[in-house]
Design an enzyme around this catalytic site. Structure first.
Site, PDB file in Angstrom:
ATOM      1  N   ASN A 267       0.873  -1.173   0.000  1.00 46.33           N
ATOM      2  CA  ASN A 267       0.000   0.000   0.000  1.00 46.33           C
ATOM      3  C   ASN A 267       0.916   1.230   0.000  1.00 46.33           C
ATOM      4  O   ASN A 267       1.498   1.563   1.034  1.00 46.33           O
ATOM      5  CB  ASN A 267      -0.888  -0.018   1.248  1.00 46.33           C
ATOM      6  N   SER A 324       2.374  -3.220   4.591  1.00 46.73           N
ATOM      7  CA  SER A 324       1.295  -2.263   4.865  1.00 46.73           C
ATOM      8  C   SER A 324       1.017  -2.235   6.362  1.00 46.73           C
ATOM      9  O   SER A 324       1.733  -2.859   7.135  1.00 46.73           O
ATOM     10  CB  SER A 324       0.027  -2.766   4.156  1.00 46.73           C
ATOM     11  N   GLY A 325      -0.076  -1.559   6.703  1.00 47.15           N
ATOM     12  CA  GLY A 325      -0.612  -1.682   8.057  1.00 47.15           C
ATOM     13  C   GLY A 325      -1.552  -2.886   8.109  1.00 47.15           C
ATOM     14  O   GLY A 325      -1.492  -3.776   7.243  1.00 47.15           O
ATOM     15  N   ASP A 326      -2.432  -2.888   9.111  1.00 44.04           N
ATOM     16  CA  ASP A 326      -3.330  -4.036   9.269  1.00 44.04           C
ATOM     17  C   ASP A 326      -4.501  -4.010   8.298  1.00 44.04           C
ATOM     18  O   ASP A 326      -5.239  -4.993   8.181  1.00 44.04           O
ATOM     19  CB  ASP A 326      -3.852  -4.075  10.716  1.00 44.04           C
ATOM     20  N   SER A 358       0.982   2.114   9.684  1.00 43.62           N
ATOM     21  CA  SER A 358       1.002   2.765  10.993  1.00 43.62           C
ATOM     22  C   SER A 358       0.462   1.834  12.080  1.00 43.62           C
ATOM     23  O   SER A 358       0.851   1.936  13.236  1.00 43.62           O
ATOM     24  CB  SER A 358       0.237   4.083  10.958  1.00 43.62           C
ATOM     25  N   ASP A 612     -11.107  -4.463  12.692  1.00 40.55           N
ATOM     26  CA  ASP A 612      -9.711  -4.467  12.209  1.00 40.55           C
ATOM     27  C   ASP A 612      -9.281  -3.071  11.751  1.00 40.55           C
ATOM     28  O   ASP A 612      -8.548  -2.919  10.757  1.00 40.55           O
ATOM     29  CB  ASP A 612      -9.531  -5.476  11.057  1.00 40.55           C
ATOM     30  N   GLU A 614     -11.190  -0.828  10.420  1.00 39.77           N
ATOM     31  CA  GLU A 614     -12.064  -0.292   9.364  1.00 39.77           C
ATOM     32  C   GLU A 614     -13.383   0.173   9.975  1.00 39.77           C
ATOM     33  O   GLU A 614     -13.902  -0.472  10.885  1.00 39.77           O
ATOM     34  CB  GLU A 614     -12.389  -1.381   8.325  1.00 39.77           C
TER      35      GLU A 614
HETATM   36  N1  LIG Z   1      -3.894   3.490  -3.473  1.00 44.99           N
HETATM   37  C1  LIG Z   1      -4.751   3.687  -2.485  1.00 44.99           C
HETATM   38  N2  LIG Z   1      -5.528   4.785  -2.441  1.00 44.99           N
HETATM   39  C2  LIG Z   1      -6.378   4.983  -1.418  1.00 44.99           C
HETATM   40  N3  LIG Z   1      -6.517   4.141  -0.373  1.00 44.99           N
HETATM   41  C3  LIG Z   1      -5.772   3.043  -0.355  1.00 44.99           C
HETATM   42  C4  LIG Z   1      -4.843   2.755  -1.405  1.00 44.99           C
HETATM   43  N4  LIG Z   1      -4.231   1.591  -1.106  1.00 44.99           N
HETATM   44  C5  LIG Z   1      -4.773   1.156   0.051  1.00 44.99           C
HETATM   45  N5  LIG Z   1      -5.683   2.023   0.510  1.00 44.99           N
HETATM   46  C6  LIG Z   1      -6.470   1.930   1.750  1.00 44.99           C
HETATM   47  O1  LIG Z   1      -5.672   2.355   2.852  1.00 44.99           O
HETATM   48  C7  LIG Z   1      -6.221   1.817   4.053  1.00 44.99           C
HETATM   49  C8  LIG Z   1      -5.155   1.639   5.110  1.00 44.99           C
HETATM   50  O2  LIG Z   1      -4.216   0.708   4.731  1.00 44.99           O
HETATM   51  P1  LIG Z   1      -3.037   0.204   5.723  1.00 44.99           P
HETATM   52  O3  LIG Z   1      -3.591  -0.473   6.894  1.00 44.99           O
HETATM   53  O4  LIG Z   1      -2.076  -0.523   4.903  1.00 44.99           O
HETATM   54  O5  LIG Z   1      -2.330   1.577   6.146  1.00 44.99           O
HETATM   55  P2  LIG Z   1      -1.846   2.192   7.508  1.00 44.99           P
HETATM   56  O6  LIG Z   1      -0.604   2.942   7.263  1.00 44.99           O
HETATM   57  O7  LIG Z   1      -1.742   1.231   8.617  1.00 44.99           O
HETATM   58  O8  LIG Z   1      -2.981   3.198   7.763  1.00 44.99           O
HETATM   59  P3  LIG Z   1      -4.095   3.249   8.836  1.00 44.99           P
HETATM   60  O9  LIG Z   1      -3.567   4.235   9.815  1.00 44.99           O
HETATM   61  O10 LIG Z   1      -5.298   3.695   8.095  1.00 44.99           O
HETATM   62  O11 LIG Z   1      -4.263   1.859   9.438  1.00 44.99           O
HETATM   63  C9  LIG Z   1      -6.983   0.578   3.615  1.00 44.99           C
HETATM   64  O12 LIG Z   1      -8.335   0.767   3.941  1.00 44.99           O
HETATM   65  C10 LIG Z   1      -6.830   0.525   2.102  1.00 44.99           C
HETATM   66  O13 LIG Z   1      -8.010   0.137   1.428  1.00 44.99           O
END
Ligand SMILES: Nc1ncnc2c1ncn2[C@@H]1O[C@H](COP(=O)(O)OP(=O)(O)OP(=O)(O)O)[C@@H](O)[C@H]1O
Length: 647
Positions: A267, A324-326, A358, A612, A614
Site C-alpha cells: 500500500n 502495509s498496516g493491518d 502505521s 480491524d 475499518e
Molecule cells: N492506493 C490507495 N488509495 C487509497 N486508499 C488506499 C490505497 N491503497 C490502500 N488504501 C487503503 O488504505 C487503508 C489503510 O491501509 P493500511 O492499513 O495498509 O495503512 P496504515 O498505514 O496502517 O494506515 P491506517 O492508519 O489507516 O491503518 C486501507 O483501507 C486501504 O483500502
C-alpha cells in the site's frame, strides 16, 4: 555452472588457507579456525579488503598470524538468535523481555562478534541456522561481501541490473519485469553451484572441507541485512555422500518452507507514505537473499487488495505478504473469502504482514517485531500455522458476504478514537491515544445490549483455559518439530497439515436465526453505561498496546474486554497506562472473558463499529469464531509471549 570441474585439493594450497574454517554444530556454523594471509598479503576475508581497507603489512595479525587462533576464543550466544531450533530455550531466555520500539532484543545485537576489528571472524563464533538465508558451493569465492552495497565483488558487472520503472504494473496491479526481477534472476542464476560440492582435503588430518558461500542476516544498527561469507566447512557425517550445502539448508529451514513464493502487496500510502521505501530497503534484500521468488502488487485504490486476493492465481504463490498496516491483510483475507474456491485458497496461501504501515498488530503478534527487516527474516524462517478468524454479520451486507476479521472489533471509546481521529492521521499513533484520553475525560457512554456465548466466563476460568490451550499447543509444536525426519524433502514442511473445508465457513449462528437460548445477556446496568466494548484475536493491537494478553492463535475463542463509563477517571487512567504490560485485564473494573460468539445492538444515534481498524456501520453486529480457518506465518509457531501465564 561456470566453474571448472574441481579436483580434491589439500589445505596446503595457499589460496585455501585464506578462508576461515568452520564446522556444523547443532545450533549453527561454528568458526573453528581463522584463515591465514596468503604469501602476497591477500586475505580471504573481503571485509578486510573492501570495507576496512586492511593493509596486512601493518595489520596486527599479519605480524603474528597464528595469534588469531590462540587469542580469540569467544563463544557467542547462538540459541538466542536461532529462531527455529529451540522454542523452549528461546521462550525461557526471553520470557522477561518485552518488544522495544525497534522490535529487537538488544542483547541480540551485542552478543555476536561476527568480525573483529581486522575483519576476521573469531574462533568459536557461531552463525545460527536461524540467521542463515542461503548456502551454495563455491570455487572462486571472494569472501565476505555486503549484499546490500552497491558494488558487490561477487557479482559479474555484465549482470548489473538495468534500472526500469519500479512502479510499472500490469492490469492486476502486479509489477512487470523491472530491477527487482533482474536482481532476483541474477541471484537465482547464482544457484548453479548449489548442488556441486567442491571438496578440499586437509592433507594433515585427512578431513574433507567444502568451499561454501553462505548468506546470512547480520544485525546492522536496528535492522538485519544480508551478508555473504565464504568458509571452508568440514562436516562429520557417517555418510561420505552427505551434501553439506543441502544439510545447511535443511537445518536453516528446519520447520519452514525453502524458497517460499511470495506475492507482496504494497500500500504505497501506508505508514504515512513510507511503506514502499520500507519494503524496498528493509524487507526485499532479505527475501531476495533467501531466494524467495517475489512479485509485487501496488494497491491503486481503497480496497484494491480485496480484488487482488479475489483474483490471485493460487498456483503461483505460497504466501501473500502485506507490506502495509493491518488494513491490507484484512482486505486480503476478505478477498480470499469471496472466492468460489475459498477453502483451497485458505489452504494454499499463508497471509502475513511486513510491518510498513502505521498499525502493525499482525507483525508484532506473529513475527514478534514491528521492525520490517526482522519481520522479513521471520517470514522466511517461520512455521506455517493455523489461526482462528471471526466472522462478522450486519444486516446491510451479510446477505452478500459476511466480513472476516483477524484482529478485533470494537464499539465505544476505542472505536471512536480509532476511526474518528482519521483527520489527524498526520499525528501517527498519537492520534489514537489523544482520542481515547479525550473520550474518557468526557466520560462518554455508549448504551447497547450484548449477548455472549461463553467459553470461559470468569477471570479464573480464562486463566485455566489459557494454560490448558497453551500446553496443548506446546505439545503439538514439540511433536511437529520432532517430526522433522518425516518432512517432505523438497518443501521441508510437514505435508499432512490441517485442511480447511467449505463446511468450516458455514456459520453456526447466522444473524437471521436470532440469539440462541444458551447465550447470556450482559447486565443492563453495565451495558447502559458502556465505555469500551472490545473483542480481539491477537494479543497486541499496536507495538505498545497489549490489549488481549490471553489471546491465542487457535483456541477457538475470542477475548472480550468491557468497561463501564462510570468508572472514575482516577481508576481508568492507571488501567489504560497498564496497557503496555497487559495487566489492565486483571483490574476489577475491567471485564475480561473468552467467548465463542456475541451479538451487540447499539442504542445510540450516531457512532460506529471499528473492525480491524475499518469503519463499520452502526447496526446490530453478530460475530462468531471460525476456528483454524486461515494460515499465517508464526515465528517459532506461536504468538509473541505476553507473559499472561505469570500475571
Ligand atoms: N492506493 C490507495 N488509495 C487509497 N486508499 C488506499 C490505497 N491503497 C490502500 N488504501 C487503503 O488504505 C487503508 C489503510 O491501509 P493500511 O492499513 O495498509 O495503512 P496504515 O498505514 O496502517 O494506515 P491506517 O492508519 O489507516 O491503518 C486501507 O483501507 C486501504 O483500502
Amino acid at each position: 555452472m561456470d566453474l571448472p570441474p574441481s579436483s580434491p585439493k589439500t589445505l596446503s594450497s595457499i589460496k585455501d588457507r585464506s578462508f576461515n574454517r568452520a564446522t556444523l554444530t547443532d545450533d549453527g556454523i561454528m568458526i573453528t579456525s581463522q584463515g591465514h594471509c596468503t604469501a602476497d598479503g591477500e586475505c580471504g576475508d573481503l571485509q578486510s579488503k573492501h570495507f576496512h581497507g586492511c593493509n596486512h603489512s601493518t595489520g596486527s595479525f599479519q605480524s603474528s598470524p597464528s595469534s588469531c587462533f590462540e587469542t580469540t576464543s569467544l563463544i557467542s550466544c547462538v540459541t538466542c538468535l536461532s529462531d527455529n531450533n529451540s522454542v523452549e530455550h528461546r521462550n525461557r531466555r526471553h520470557s522477561n523481555h518485552s518488544i522495544d520500539t525497534a522490535g529487537l532484543l538488544n542483547e541480540d545485537l551485542d552478543e555476536i562478534p561476527y568480525s573483529s576489528v581486522n575483519g576476521k571472524l573469531m574462533v568459536n563464533t557461531v552463525i545460527p541456522y536461524g540467521r542463515i538465508l542461503y548456502a551454495k558451493y563455491l570455487e572462486n569465492p571472494n569472501g565476505y561481501t555486503d549484499n546490500s552495497g552497491p558494488a558487490s565483488p561477487n557479482r559479474s558487472t555484465d549482470n548489473t541490473p538495468q534500472s526500469k520503472d519500479p512502479d510499472a504494473v500490469n492490469v492486476h496491479g502486479l509489477q512487470t519485469k523491472s530491477d527487482d526481477d533482474l536482481i532476483e534472476e541474477q541471484l537465482l542464476n547464482d544457484d548453479d553451484n548449489r548442488d556441486t560440492p567442491v571438496t578440499t582435503t586437509n592433507a594433515e588430518d585427512g578431513e574433507s572441507y567444502h568451499l561454501i558461500e553462505i548468506t546470512f542476516a547480520k544485525p546492522r544498527r536496528h535492522d538485519v541485512v544480508p551478508k555473504r561469507l565464504t568458509l571452508l566447512i568440514s562436516h562429520f557425517s557417517s555418510s561420505p555422500e552427505t551434501n553439506v550445502v543441502e544439510e545447511i539448508m535443511r537445518r536453516s529451514y528446519k520447520n519452514a518452507k525453502i524458497n517460499r513464493s511470495v506475492l507482496v502487496i504494497i500500500n504505497p500510502h501506508g505508514g504515512q507514505g513510507k511503506a514502499k521505501k520500507l519494503f524496498m530497503t528493509k524487507c526485499r534484500p532479505i527475501l531476495l537473499a533467501s531466494r524467495c521468488p517475489i512479485e509485487i502488487a501496488y494497491t491503486k485504490y481503497g480496497r484494491h487488495a480485496v480484488d487482488i486476493a479475489r483474483e490471485v492465481d493460487l498456483n503461483k504463490y505460497d504466501t501473500i505478504a502485506c507490506a502495509s498496516g493491518d488494513g491490507i491483510p484484512y482486505e486480503v483475507i476478505n478477498g480470499l473469502y469471496q472466492r468460489k474456491d475459498r477453502a483451497a485458497a485458505f489452504n494454499k496461501l499463508s497471509i502475513t504482514q511486513l510491518p510498513c504501515g502505521s498499525g502493525n498488530a499482525m507483525s508484532v503478534t506473529c513475527h514478534w517485531t514491528s521492525n520490517p527487516s526482522y519481520a522479513a527474516l521471520s517470514l522466511v524462517k517461520s512455521v506455517e500455522s493455523r489461526i482462528d478468524l471471526m466472522c462478522c454479520s450486519q444486516p446491510s451486507y451479510c446477505k452478500e458476504f459476511s466480513r472476516l476479521s483477524f484482529l478485533s472489533q470494537c464499539y465505544g471509546i476505542i472505536a471512536e478514537s480509532d476511526i474518528n481521529t482519521e483527520f489527524i492521521r498526520w499525528l501517527g499513533p498519537t492520534r489514537f491515544e489523544l482520542g481515547v484520553a479525550f473520550n474518557i475525560i468526557q466520560r462518554k457512554k455508549y448504551p447497547c445490549d450484548v449477548w455472549v456465548k461463553y467459553v470461559a466466563k470468569s477471570k479464573d476460568d480464562v486463566k485455566v483455559h489459557y494454560l490448558e490451550q497453551k500446553k496443548k499447543t506446546r505439545t503439538e509444536l514439540e511433536a511437529y518439530f520432532d517430526d522433522n525426519s518425516q518432512l517432505e524433502e523438497t518443501t521441508n514442511t510437514r505435508v499432512s497439515d490441517y485442511e480447511t473445508t467449505e463446511e468450516d465457513f458455514k456459520l453456526k449462528f447466522p444473524l437471521e436465526d436470532g440469539v440462541p437460548d444458551d447465550w447470556e445477556k450482559l447486565d443492563s446496568s453495565l451495558t447502559d453505561n458502556l465505555g469500551i466494548f472490545y473483542t480481539g484475536k491477537m494479543p497486541y493491537m499496536a507495538a505498545d498496546a497489549k490489549f488481549f494478553p490471553a489471546a491465542l492463535p487457535n483456541d477457538g475463542a475470542m477475548d472480550l474486554m468491557v468497561t463501564d463509563a462510570r468508572t472514575p477517571v482516577t481508576r481508568i487512567a492507571p488501567i489504560l497506562l497498564a496497557l503496555d504490560k497487559g495487566t489492565h485485564v486483571l483490574q476489577p473494573e475491567v471485564i475480561h472473558t473468552k467467548i465463542l460468539a456475541y451479538k451487540i445492538i447499539p442504542r445510540v444515534q450516531s457512532s460506529l463499529f471499528s473492525v480491524d481498524g475499518e469503519r463499520f456501520p452502526l447496526e446490530p453486529l453478530q460475530v462468531e469464531v471460525l476456528p483454524k480457518i486461515c494460515k499465517t506465518l508464526l515465528r517459532n509457531g506461536t504468538y509473541v509471549d505476553t507473559e499472561f501465564e505469570t500475571m
